[in-house]
Design an enzyme around this catalytic site. Structure first.
Site, PDB file in Angstrom:
ATOM      1  N   ASP A 227      14.811  34.234  35.109  1.00  0.00           N
ATOM      2  CA  ASP A 227      13.920  34.999  34.231  1.00  0.00           C
ATOM      3  C   ASP A 227      13.786  34.238  32.913  1.00  0.00           C
ATOM      4  O   ASP A 227      14.744  34.154  32.142  1.00  0.00           O
ATOM      5  CB  ASP A 227      14.505  36.395  34.004  1.00  0.00           C
ATOM      6  CG  ASP A 227      13.557  37.330  33.260  1.00  0.00           C
ATOM      7  OD1 ASP A 227      12.502  36.871  32.795  1.00  0.00           O
ATOM      8  OD2 ASP A 227      13.894  38.528  33.137  1.00  0.00           O
ATOM      9  N   ASP A 238       6.265  36.681  30.210  1.00  0.00           N
ATOM     10  CA  ASP A 238       7.570  37.098  30.739  1.00  0.00           C
ATOM     11  C   ASP A 238       7.428  37.176  32.256  1.00  0.00           C
ATOM     12  O   ASP A 238       6.699  38.022  32.778  1.00  0.00           O
ATOM     13  CB  ASP A 238       7.934  38.464  30.144  1.00  0.00           C
ATOM     14  CG  ASP A 238       9.336  38.913  30.525  1.00  0.00           C
ATOM     15  OD1 ASP A 238      10.023  38.174  31.251  1.00  0.00           O
ATOM     16  OD2 ASP A 238       9.735  40.012  30.089  1.00  0.00           O
ATOM     17  N   HIS A 307       7.708  46.723  30.693  1.00  0.00           N
ATOM     18  CA  HIS A 307       7.499  47.058  29.278  1.00  0.00           C
ATOM     19  C   HIS A 307       6.211  46.432  28.763  1.00  0.00           C
ATOM     20  O   HIS A 307       5.726  45.418  29.293  1.00  0.00           O
ATOM     21  CB  HIS A 307       8.674  46.559  28.437  1.00  0.00           C
ATOM     22  CG  HIS A 307       9.080  45.134  28.752  1.00  0.00           C
ATOM     23  ND1 HIS A 307       8.526  44.057  28.088  1.00  0.00           N
ATOM     24  CD2 HIS A 307       9.942  44.628  29.661  1.00  0.00           C
ATOM     25  CE1 HIS A 307       9.055  42.944  28.582  1.00  0.00           C
ATOM     26  NE2 HIS A 307       9.910  43.249  29.542  1.00  0.00           N
ATOM     27  N   HIS A 315       9.637  43.713  23.727  1.00  0.00           N
ATOM     28  CA  HIS A 315       9.592  45.122  24.128  1.00  0.00           C
ATOM     29  C   HIS A 315       8.814  45.875  23.045  1.00  0.00           C
ATOM     30  O   HIS A 315       9.338  46.177  21.980  1.00  0.00           O
ATOM     31  CB  HIS A 315      10.998  45.698  24.277  1.00  0.00           C
ATOM     32  CG  HIS A 315      11.783  45.059  25.380  1.00  0.00           C
ATOM     33  ND1 HIS A 315      13.167  45.051  25.421  1.00  0.00           N
ATOM     34  CD2 HIS A 315      11.377  44.413  26.496  1.00  0.00           C
ATOM     35  CE1 HIS A 315      13.566  44.427  26.517  1.00  0.00           C
ATOM     36  NE2 HIS A 315      12.511  44.026  27.176  1.00  0.00           N
ATOM     37  N   GLU A 340       7.922  44.451  36.027  1.00  0.00           N
ATOM     38  CA  GLU A 340       9.118  43.916  36.672  1.00  0.00           C
ATOM     39  C   GLU A 340       9.870  45.020  37.404  1.00  0.00           C
ATOM     40  O   GLU A 340       9.911  46.167  36.936  1.00  0.00           O
ATOM     41  CB  GLU A 340      10.034  43.231  35.663  1.00  0.00           C
ATOM     42  CG  GLU A 340      10.552  44.101  34.540  1.00  0.00           C
ATOM     43  CD  GLU A 340      11.431  43.333  33.569  1.00  0.00           C
ATOM     44  OE1 GLU A 340      12.190  42.445  34.014  1.00  0.00           O
ATOM     45  OE2 GLU A 340      11.365  43.617  32.354  1.00  0.00           O
ATOM     46  N   GLU A 435       8.857  39.552  38.686  1.00  0.00           N
ATOM     47  CA  GLU A 435       8.159  40.009  37.475  1.00  0.00           C
ATOM     48  C   GLU A 435       6.929  39.155  37.196  1.00  0.00           C
ATOM     49  O   GLU A 435       6.932  37.943  37.408  1.00  0.00           O
ATOM     50  CB  GLU A 435       9.122  39.932  36.286  1.00  0.00           C
ATOM     51  CG  GLU A 435       8.521  40.298  34.945  1.00  0.00           C
ATOM     52  CD  GLU A 435       9.528  40.182  33.812  1.00  0.00           C
ATOM     53  OE1 GLU A 435       9.283  40.785  32.751  1.00  0.00           O
ATOM     54  OE2 GLU A 435      10.542  39.478  33.985  1.00  0.00           O
TER      55      GLU A 435
END
Length: 454
Positions: A227, A238, A307, A315, A340, A435
């Site tokens: 990640d 992300d 998120h 976030h 994710e 994700e």
């Protein structure tokens, strides 16, 4: 296809003409039969590569003119589970990549991600002139995100080329991060790594990155979540995938991968977050996995979420649950989201455990006077290099801040910096994660981080 066929016909005509020339020469030089035979063979040897180059003419021409090549193919399927191959298509990169992404797209227009038209009540957006104009206004912001996404794709392709059992987790992360810095052309807060590389193993779901001196080695039986993120002018990508070498984990990986695809499909303008979570859970928990003769149901980890993402804020306030029962807040136009999902063979609930490596400055940091010069110096370094982006202790060591533990603890104690320890399910369980980052454009939904691998 038509261009290749026409090239072959032209070469056939050339071959006939050359054969006629050879025959005339043989008739004129009848007394030198051996010499003529050698010349004929010589000409035939030249014909074969000419015909071959005609077959691949479009690709080779592209390679010579635009600087692309055919180094795109990479075999992942024989090494990893459920990670697809990178196809053999003309690409602008060397292998491994060496040129920063922005230099390969000097016009500032980067590859657009996978797009999906809105449906039902939002289908009108696809052809709306007003919404297209809004997209034109936001184009600069979109290109920042796409540049970061293209960098992410090339870095993860590079990572997939070398991650193998027997490597140390420190080496895996540092090679990936060095390539990330190079391709994104790291430049302070303008461009760089968005957060530390996560390489959480087995029952550890998230937020594990090795600290300096960590001797952990990747094993063939491990389930490792890679990640990592890139950012350009604050626009964060992300994106994560799970590395597994043993086919016994296939259903676990498939559950998380399909659940993430469900989340992407259900996401959109006016979609309710709680309803997305219910759909994700239904997909995830339709799978079970057999490990060493025992069958385990795959569970969504109920206290982990996707998120929303804002500039320099990983976030941004809205959470995308992966279980039913979440709030009914709606997604809105122009928002970025990390979709994710985490599937577990354990309890489906994580707790903070193990040594902390991830830290992030509080976005709404309190104004607290610092008494020690070491804390002030460390805070200045964090402000200058990371701002409100996450960082890890290895990066402090790399920058020469080797004696940072007490100062870092002080910043955490007063609330300026927040620690993010590893998140763990029960021991001897396994967790998989996939994700992607999506953008809810006014006219369509764009999966910015999508690549051929997943």
């Amino acid at each position: 296809m038509a261009a290749v066929q026409e090239a072959e016909e032209n070469m056939e005509k050339l071959n006939v003409e050359e054969d006629d020339d050879v025959e005339e020469k043989e008739q004129e030089e009848a007394g030198e039969a051996q010499t003529a035979e050698k010349k004929k063979k010589k000409k035939k040897k030249k014909k074969k590569p000419a015909a071959g180059s005609a077959t691949t003419a479009p690709a080779d021409a592209t390679a010579n003119v635009s600087g692309t090549d055919h180094s795109g193919f990479q075999d992942n399927e024989s090494v990893f589970r459920l990670i697809k191959n990178w196809p053999d298509v003309p690409v602008k990169y060397t292998n491994p990549p060496t040129v920063p992404v922005h230099e390969l797209y000097p016009d500032g227009h980067y590859p657009v991600g996978e797009t999906h038209d809105y449906k039902d009540d939002n289908s009108w957006r696809t052809t709306s002139a007003e919404k297209r104009e809004l997209e034109r206004i936001e184009q600069y912001d979109y290109e920042n995100a796409r540049r970061a996404a293209e960098c992410h794709r090339q870095v993860r392709k590079f990572a997939q080329s070398y991650i193998r059992p027997g490597m140390s987790m420190v080496e895996i992360c540092e090679r990936l991060e060095d390539m990330n810095r190079k391709l994104v052309a790291e430049n302070g807060l303008q461009a760089g790594i968005a957060f530390p590389t996560g390489c959480s193993l087995n029952y550890v779901a998230a937020h594990y990155s090795p600290n300096t001196g960590d001797k952990t080695i990747l094993q063939k039986e491990d389930v490792c979540k890679i990640d990592f993120g890139t950012q350009v002018n604050g626009r964060i990508i992300d994106c994560a995938f799970t590395v597994a070498f043993d086919p016994k984990y296939d259903n676990l990986l498939r559950a998380a991968k399909e659940a993430t695809e469900t989340g992407i499909r259900e996401a959109g303008i006016d979609a309710r977050l709680g309803e997305i979570g219910a759909a994700i859970q239904e997909t995830m928990e339709s799978y079970e996995v057999e490990l060493d003769g025992k069958t385990y149901p795959v569970k969504s980890i109920r206290n982990l979420n996707g998120h929303s993402i804002a500039p320099y804020k990983i976030h941004a306030g809205k959470s995308v649950p992966i279980v039913r029962g979440g709030d009914q807040t709606k997604m809105e136009e122009g928002e970025f989201y990390a979709i994710e999902t985490f599937g577990s063979t354990g309890r489906g609930y994580v707790n903070e455990d193990l040594e902390c490596s991830h830290y992030m400055k509080n976005f709404d940091e309190p104004r607290v006077p610092l008494r020690t010069s070491a804390s002030k110096k460390l805070l200045a370094h964090i402000d200058r290099n990371f701002g409100t982006l996450a960082f890890c202790r290895r990066w402090l060591d790399r920058a020469g801040e080797t004696r940072h533990l007490l100062a870092l603890k002080n910043l955490c104690d007063v609330g300026i910096v927040v620690p993010y320890p590893p998140l763990c399910d029960i021991k001897n369980s396994y967790v998989a994660q996939f994700e992607h980052t999506i953008l809810l454009r006014p006219t369509c939904k764009e999966v910015i981080s999508r690549g051929p691998d997943f």
